[in-house]
Design a protein around this motif. Structure first.
Motif, PDB file in Angstrom:
ATOM      1  N   ALA A  50      -1.061 -16.349 -33.264  1.00 47.36           N
ATOM      2  CA  ALA A  50      -2.017 -15.713 -32.350  1.00 47.36           C
ATOM      3  C   ALA A  50      -3.079 -16.704 -31.893  1.00 47.36           C
ATOM      4  O   ALA A  50      -3.413 -16.774 -30.706  1.00 47.36           O
ATOM      5  CB  ALA A  50      -2.670 -14.514 -33.041  1.00 47.36           C
ATOM      6  N   HIS A  51      -3.603 -17.497 -32.840  1.00 48.86           N
ATOM      7  CA  HIS A  51      -4.654 -18.455 -32.473  1.00 48.86           C
ATOM      8  C   HIS A  51      -4.134 -19.502 -31.496  1.00 48.86           C
ATOM      9  O   HIS A  51      -4.815 -19.848 -30.523  1.00 48.86           O
ATOM     10  CB  HIS A  51      -5.186 -19.143 -33.737  1.00 48.86           C
ATOM     11  N   ARG A  52      -2.934 -20.011 -31.725  1.00 48.54           N
ATOM     12  CA  ARG A  52      -2.393 -21.024 -30.825  1.00 48.54           C
ATOM     13  C   ARG A  52      -2.032 -20.432 -29.462  1.00 48.54           C
ATOM     14  O   ARG A  52      -1.922 -21.155 -28.475  1.00 48.54           O
ATOM     15  CB  ARG A  52      -1.167 -21.696 -31.463  1.00 48.54           C
ATOM     16  N   ALA A  53      -1.825 -19.101 -29.419  1.00 47.82           N
ATOM     17  CA  ALA A  53      -1.584 -18.432 -28.141  1.00 47.82           C
ATOM     18  C   ALA A  53      -2.894 -18.043 -27.459  1.00 47.82           C
ATOM     19  O   ALA A  53      -2.879 -17.529 -26.343  1.00 47.82           O
ATOM     20  CB  ALA A  53      -0.728 -17.187 -28.348  1.00 47.82           C
ATOM     21  N   GLY A  54      -4.026 -18.281 -28.132  1.00 46.04           N
ATOM     22  CA  GLY A  54      -5.325 -18.028 -27.508  1.00 46.04           C
ATOM     23  C   GLY A  54      -5.971 -16.716 -27.878  1.00 46.04           C
ATOM     24  O   GLY A  54      -6.817 -16.217 -27.142  1.00 46.04           O
ATOM     25  N   PHE A  55      -5.590 -16.139 -29.027  1.00 42.63           N
ATOM     26  CA  PHE A  55      -6.140 -14.842 -29.404  1.00 42.63           C
ATOM     27  C   PHE A  55      -6.714 -14.877 -30.808  1.00 42.63           C
ATOM     28  O   PHE A  55      -6.301 -15.688 -31.640  1.00 42.63           O
ATOM     29  CB  PHE A  55      -5.067 -13.745 -29.323  1.00 42.63           C
ATOM     30  N   VAL A  56      -7.668 -13.982 -31.052  1.00 46.21           N
ATOM     31  CA  VAL A  56      -8.282 -13.857 -32.377  1.00 46.21           C
ATOM     32  C   VAL A  56      -8.205 -12.385 -32.783  1.00 46.21           C
ATOM     33  O   VAL A  56      -8.427 -11.494 -31.969  1.00 46.21           O
ATOM     34  CB  VAL A  56      -9.739 -14.364 -32.364  1.00 46.21           C
ATOM     35  N   HIS A  57      -7.854 -12.123 -34.044  1.00 44.95           N
ATOM     36  CA  HIS A  57      -7.622 -10.756 -34.515  1.00 44.95           C
ATOM     37  C   HIS A  57      -8.932  -9.986 -34.680  1.00 44.95           C
ATOM     38  O   HIS A  57      -9.059  -8.864 -34.217  1.00 44.95           O
ATOM     39  CB  HIS A  57      -6.858 -10.799 -35.843  1.00 44.95           C
ATOM     40  N   ARG A  58      -9.895 -10.570 -35.422  1.00 42.73           N
ATOM     41  CA  ARG A  58     -11.253 -10.040 -35.604  1.00 42.73           C
ATOM     42  C   ARG A  58     -11.359  -8.906 -36.610  1.00 42.73           C
ATOM     43  O   ARG A  58     -12.459  -8.433 -36.875  1.00 42.73           O
ATOM     44  CB  ARG A  58     -11.872  -9.556 -34.277  1.00 42.73           C
ATOM     45  N   ASP A  59     -10.272  -8.434 -37.202  1.00 40.08           N
ATOM     46  CA  ASP A  59     -10.382  -7.330 -38.153  1.00 40.08           C
ATOM     47  C   ASP A  59      -9.407  -7.515 -39.310  1.00 40.08           C
ATOM     48  O   ASP A  59      -8.733  -6.579 -39.718  1.00 40.08           O
ATOM     49  CB  ASP A  59     -10.128  -5.990 -37.457  1.00 40.08           C
ATOM     50  N   MET A  60      -9.330  -8.742 -39.833  1.00 40.61           N
ATOM     51  CA  MET A  60      -8.432  -9.006 -40.949  1.00 40.61           C
ATOM     52  C   MET A  60      -8.994  -8.419 -42.236  1.00 40.61           C
ATOM     53  O   MET A  60     -10.161  -8.625 -42.558  1.00 40.61           O
ATOM     54  CB  MET A  60      -8.210 -10.507 -41.117  1.00 40.61           C
ATOM     55  N   LYS A  61      -8.167  -7.692 -42.959  1.00 40.64           N
ATOM     56  CA  LYS A  61      -8.528  -7.076 -44.239  1.00 40.64           C
ATOM     57  C   LYS A  61      -7.236  -6.605 -44.894  1.00 40.64           C
ATOM     58  O   LYS A  61      -6.180  -6.544 -44.236  1.00 40.64           O
ATOM     59  CB  LYS A  61      -9.488  -5.903 -44.017  1.00 40.64           C
ATOM     60  N   PRO A  62      -7.264  -6.267 -46.187  1.00 43.40           N
ATOM     61  CA  PRO A  62      -6.023  -5.866 -46.868  1.00 43.40           C
ATOM     62  C   PRO A  62      -5.340  -4.666 -46.234  1.00 43.40           C
ATOM     63  O   PRO A  62      -4.113  -4.545 -46.312  1.00 43.40           O
ATOM     64  CB  PRO A  62      -6.499  -5.557 -48.294  1.00 43.40           C
ATOM     65  N   GLU A  63      -6.104  -3.776 -45.594  1.00 42.51           N
ATOM     66  CA  GLU A  63      -5.486  -2.614 -44.953  1.00 42.51           C
ATOM     67  C   GLU A  63      -4.579  -3.004 -43.798  1.00 42.51           C
ATOM     68  O   GLU A  63      -3.663  -2.249 -43.441  1.00 42.51           O
ATOM     69  CB  GLU A  63      -6.577  -1.658 -44.439  1.00 42.51           C
ATOM     70  N   ASN A  64      -4.822  -4.145 -43.183  1.00 41.86           N
ATOM     71  CA  ASN A  64      -4.024  -4.572 -42.031  1.00 41.86           C
ATOM     72  C   ASN A  64      -2.927  -5.553 -42.406  1.00 41.86           C
ATOM     73  O   ASN A  64      -2.329  -6.174 -41.524  1.00 41.86           O
ATOM     74  CB  ASN A  64      -4.940  -5.191 -40.966  1.00 41.86           C
ATOM     75  N   VAL A  65      -2.678  -5.707 -43.696  1.00 45.42           N
ATOM     76  CA  VAL A  65      -1.547  -6.511 -44.165  1.00 45.42           C
ATOM     77  C   VAL A  65      -0.496  -5.544 -44.704  1.00 45.42           C
ATOM     78  O   VAL A  65      -0.710  -4.893 -45.726  1.00 45.42           O
ATOM     79  CB  VAL A  65      -1.978  -7.506 -45.260  1.00 45.42           C
ATOM     80  N   LEU A  66       0.614  -5.407 -43.993  1.00 46.45           N
ATOM     81  CA  LEU A  66       1.671  -4.479 -44.384  1.00 46.45           C
ATOM     82  C   LEU A  66       2.742  -5.221 -45.178  1.00 46.45           C
ATOM     83  O   LEU A  66       3.157  -6.317 -44.803  1.00 46.45           O
ATOM     84  CB  LEU A  66       2.311  -3.832 -43.149  1.00 46.45           C
ATOM     85  N   ILE A  67       3.185  -4.610 -46.260  1.00 44.98           N
ATOM     86  CA  ILE A  67       4.263  -5.160 -47.080  1.00 44.98           C
ATOM     87  C   ILE A  67       5.412  -4.175 -47.011  1.00 44.98           C
ATOM     88  O   ILE A  67       5.323  -3.059 -47.524  1.00 44.98           O
ATOM     89  CB  ILE A  67       3.806  -5.388 -48.528  1.00 44.98           C
ATOM     90  N   GLY A  68       6.488  -4.571 -46.319  1.00 46.31           N
ATOM     91  CA  GLY A  68       7.614  -3.681 -46.120  1.00 46.31           C
ATOM     92  C   GLY A  68       8.397  -3.441 -47.397  1.00 46.31           C
ATOM     93  O   GLY A  68       8.287  -4.174 -48.382  1.00 46.31           O
ATOM     94  N   ASP A  69       9.200  -2.392 -47.383  1.00 50.32           N
ATOM     95  CA  ASP A  69      10.057  -2.117 -48.532  1.00 50.32           C
ATOM     96  C   ASP A  69      11.018  -3.270 -48.796  1.00 50.32           C
ATOM     97  O   ASP A  69      11.524  -3.417 -49.909  1.00 50.32           O
ATOM     98  CB  ASP A  69      10.858  -0.839 -48.295  1.00 50.32           C
ATOM     99  N   ASP A  70      11.299  -4.078 -47.768  1.00 53.06           N
ATOM    100  CA  ASP A  70      12.178  -5.238 -47.947  1.00 53.06           C
ATOM    101  C   ASP A  70      11.392  -6.478 -48.373  1.00 53.06           C
ATOM    102  O   ASP A  70      11.968  -7.562 -48.482  1.00 53.06           O
ATOM    103  CB  ASP A  70      12.952  -5.529 -46.657  1.00 53.06           C
TER     104      ASP A  70
END
Length: 640
Positions: free
Chosen positions: A132-152
């Motif tokens: 995202a950063h190299r494409a020119g974007f910033v997330h601005r709301d990184m936190k454990p709730e926004n990190v998804l861990i799939g069943d796989d």
């Protein structure tokens, strides 16, 4: 009461394609539903903008523009955007549906994580943010709730709802976006954001994974914000004694209160993470923190738009686990051996047996001496080092440089080491060789000319060119056949990184004006829609309306909107008007009678005649009190 049952979208077919099955999350900007793409027969998530925001043309334009930008991030660790569109007042995104849980769920259930597990989660998060950063974007709301861990077991970054272009104005007025525990000082003080705010948030998340707690706490969000501005994030080893120095340095680098001291983006932080991992031994990576399996966790200031599945479905991550239970292994080591039975004096040994035993002891001793006399060494940490630095380190360790290969990489700087064989820390005989793989940086390719190709063929051409198909937006066109590509974004001939997602605009064909069939009998409505080139679907539920039972109460898309030939119009049939008991107002004053009837849901008409011009008492009513009448109908009162 289950509010999902009251959601008007559940059970509907949105845009003639997406069957909405259930509401799974509600955020400040949109509601997220689990849905089925009836064309491709796959489960996905629909993010539907709140109707109040959908009336703001500027906001909708920004919502769509940013969705297109995020859709171009075809990265395996980013929740993908498949489609975007509008159905009447509903503006939506069709996104990847991730079955699993969030990092917050893992931390709540397992407490602090082993360093290896924390880095295993952090690296794909940084890879996604780096793209995202190299494409020119910033997330601005990184936190454990926004990190998804799939069943796989795959890790994905979700909820780019606050994403902004780096080169656009990113200051906020009167409020601060993001969760307070992960905000960088400059976000709090100036409200501005660049990639380094994501780096700061990732440093806080790493601290929390290593220790099981947030670095700053307080009785109110204001106290937490104050500490982020005025206090450094403490080293994780202060909470977890014995934690490796390299991990302290990693957290300190990412969470510096001075932005210029931090890594400039997630790619730079990822390089530091890999270098730190390479410097750690297996015992340091697998050390179990004392905070592991802690049940207590304060998340009072956290909010998330993700509703995770139950933890019973959680895939068993390599967190806080050994090959077998430590207690059992320890108890076996500590168990005293059973006493040997007393025996009489040993029998006389032959000379041959004695000599053999002596030789065996000497052989074992010689082997131990050989192993520990410097004949073996370990591969030094070489990841993210330049080729020259790697060769110098190998020479210092008494090792040779083996085969050197080159590979493209989006996350490892050009000219630095991506990997080694054997891996860093592996035991190797002195003077043996170590093979190096050196980064050539990201692969650059040109966007092919896709205009005029059918959508499936255009996707194949993109993959053949080393690119990925991105979000598909459909527009009406009188010139391009339905289902064929009108244009791409980036445009034909643009040079970009291999693996970049290319957004496609596909023709919906010539537009069709949707006729108004509300109030019509079902057969007549179906005939009129089919004559216009549209398909018809009947909603499973009926509603009360002003129309007679069996007539069309409402339609989606609405009348006078435009649809493509072959699109589906969903019709909801009427159960007839709701019948309401009419109050008895004879003898009441006009004002009292009007108030009672309107409160019951009726409209009121006055009949004064010649004798009632100056009267103020109700002498009669068109429907007698106690009888029922359709809600919304008109009751006439006679005044005398």
């Amino acid at each position: 009461m289950d509010t999902t049952l009251q959601d008007p979208l559940v059970g509907q077919l949105l845009d003639g394609r997406y069957r909405v099955d259930a509401r799974i999350a509600v955020g400040g900007m949109a509601t997220v539903y689990r849905a089925v793409d009836t064309r491709l027969d796959r489960v996905l998530a629909l993010k539907v903008m709140h109707p109040a925001l959908a009336t703001d043309g500027t906001f909708v334009e920004r919502f769509i523009r940013e969705a297109k930008s995020v859709a171009r991030l075809a990265h395996p660790n980013v929740v993908q955007v498949f489609d975007q569109g509008a159905d009447g007042s509903y503006v939506y995104l069709a996104m990847e549906y991730v079955s699993g849980c969030t990092l917050r769920d893992v931390l709540r259930e397992r407490g602090a994580l082993q360093p290896r597990a924390a880095l295993d989660i952090l690296e794909p998060v940084l890879a996604a943010l780096g793209a995202a950063h190299r494409a020119g974007f910033v997330h601005r709301d990184m936190k454990p709730e926004n990190v998804l861990i799939g069943d796989d077991g795959r890790v994905k970054v979700a909820d780019f709802g606050l994403v902004r272009a780096v080169d656009t104005v990113t200051s906020t007025t009167g409020s601060v976006l993001g969760t307070v525990s992960y905000l960088a000082p400059e976000q709090i003080e100036q409200g501005s954001a660049d990639p380094r705010v994501d780096v700061y948030a990732c440093g806080v998340v790493l601290y929390e994974m290593l220790t099981g707690a947030k670095p700053h706490s307080g009785d109110s969000p204001a106290q937490v914000l104050y500490k982020h501005i005025h206090d450094d994030v403490p080293p994780p080893s202060a909470a977890v004694p014995g934690l490796a120095y390299e991990l302290d340095e990693l957290v300190a680098s990412a969470t510096s209160r001075t932005p210029d001291v931090r890594p400039h983006d997630a790619v730079a932080l990822l390089a530091q993470v890999r270098e730190a991992r390479g410097a750690l031994g297996a015992d340091q990576l697998d050390a179990i923190p004392p905070q592991a399996l802690t049940a207590e966790h304060d998340n009072a200031d956290d909010r998330t738009s993700v509703i995770p599945r139950a933890l019973t479905a959680l895939r068993q991550l390599p967190v806080n686990e050994d090959d077998e239970p430590r207690l059992n292994r320890t108890s076996r080591l500590q168990a005293p051996p059973a006493p040997a039975p007393r025996r009489s004096a040993p029998p006389r040994r032959t000379m041959f047996t004695i000599i053999a035993a002596v030789l065996l002891v000497l052989g074992v001793g010689t082997g131990v001496w050989y192993i520990n006399s410097g004949q073996f060494t370990k591969v030094p940490p070489l990841l993210a080092k330049t080729e020259a630095e790697a060769k110098d380190r190998l020479a210092d360790a008494g090792l040779e440089v083996g085969q050197i290969e080159h590979a493209y990489s989006d996350t490892v700087k050009r000219g630095t080491v991506i990997s080694t064989d054997p891996a860093p820390g592996a035991r190797i005989r002195q003077n043996d060789s170590v093979a190096l793989t050196i980064s050539d940086g990201p692969e650059i390719v040109k966007v092919p000319d896709l205009a005029g190709y059918r959508l499936d063929k255009a996707r194949d051409l993109l993959k053949d060119s080393g690119l990925e198909p991105g979000m598909v937006t459909r527009e009406f066109s009188d010139d391009v056949t339905k289902g064929f590509v009108i244009s791409s974004d980036p445009q034909t001939g643009t040079k970009t990184r291999a693996g970049t997602a290319i957004a496609l605009t596909v023709s919906k064909g010539s537009p069709v004006d949707v006729p108004d069939v509300t109030g019509r009998d079902l057969d007549d409505a179906r005939d009129e829609l089919q004559e216009a080139g549209l398909k018809v679907r009947i909603a499973s539920q009926r509603v009360n309306s002003e129309y007679d039972a069996g007539q069309v109460a409402r339609q989606s898309p609405q009348a006078d909107s435009r649809a493509a030939e072959g699109d589906t119009v969903t019709l909801t049939l009427s159960k007839g008007p709701e019948m309401v008991e009419v109050p008895d107002v004879v003898g009441d004053s006009v004002d009292e009678a009007r108030q009672q009837l309107e409160d019951a849901g009726f409209q009121v008409d006055e009949d004064r005649g010649l004798l009632g011009l100056f009267g103020d008492e109700v002498q009669g009513q068109s429907v007698e009190g106690g009888e029922t009448a359709p809600k919304g109908s008109t009751i006439t009162i006679e005044i005398g």
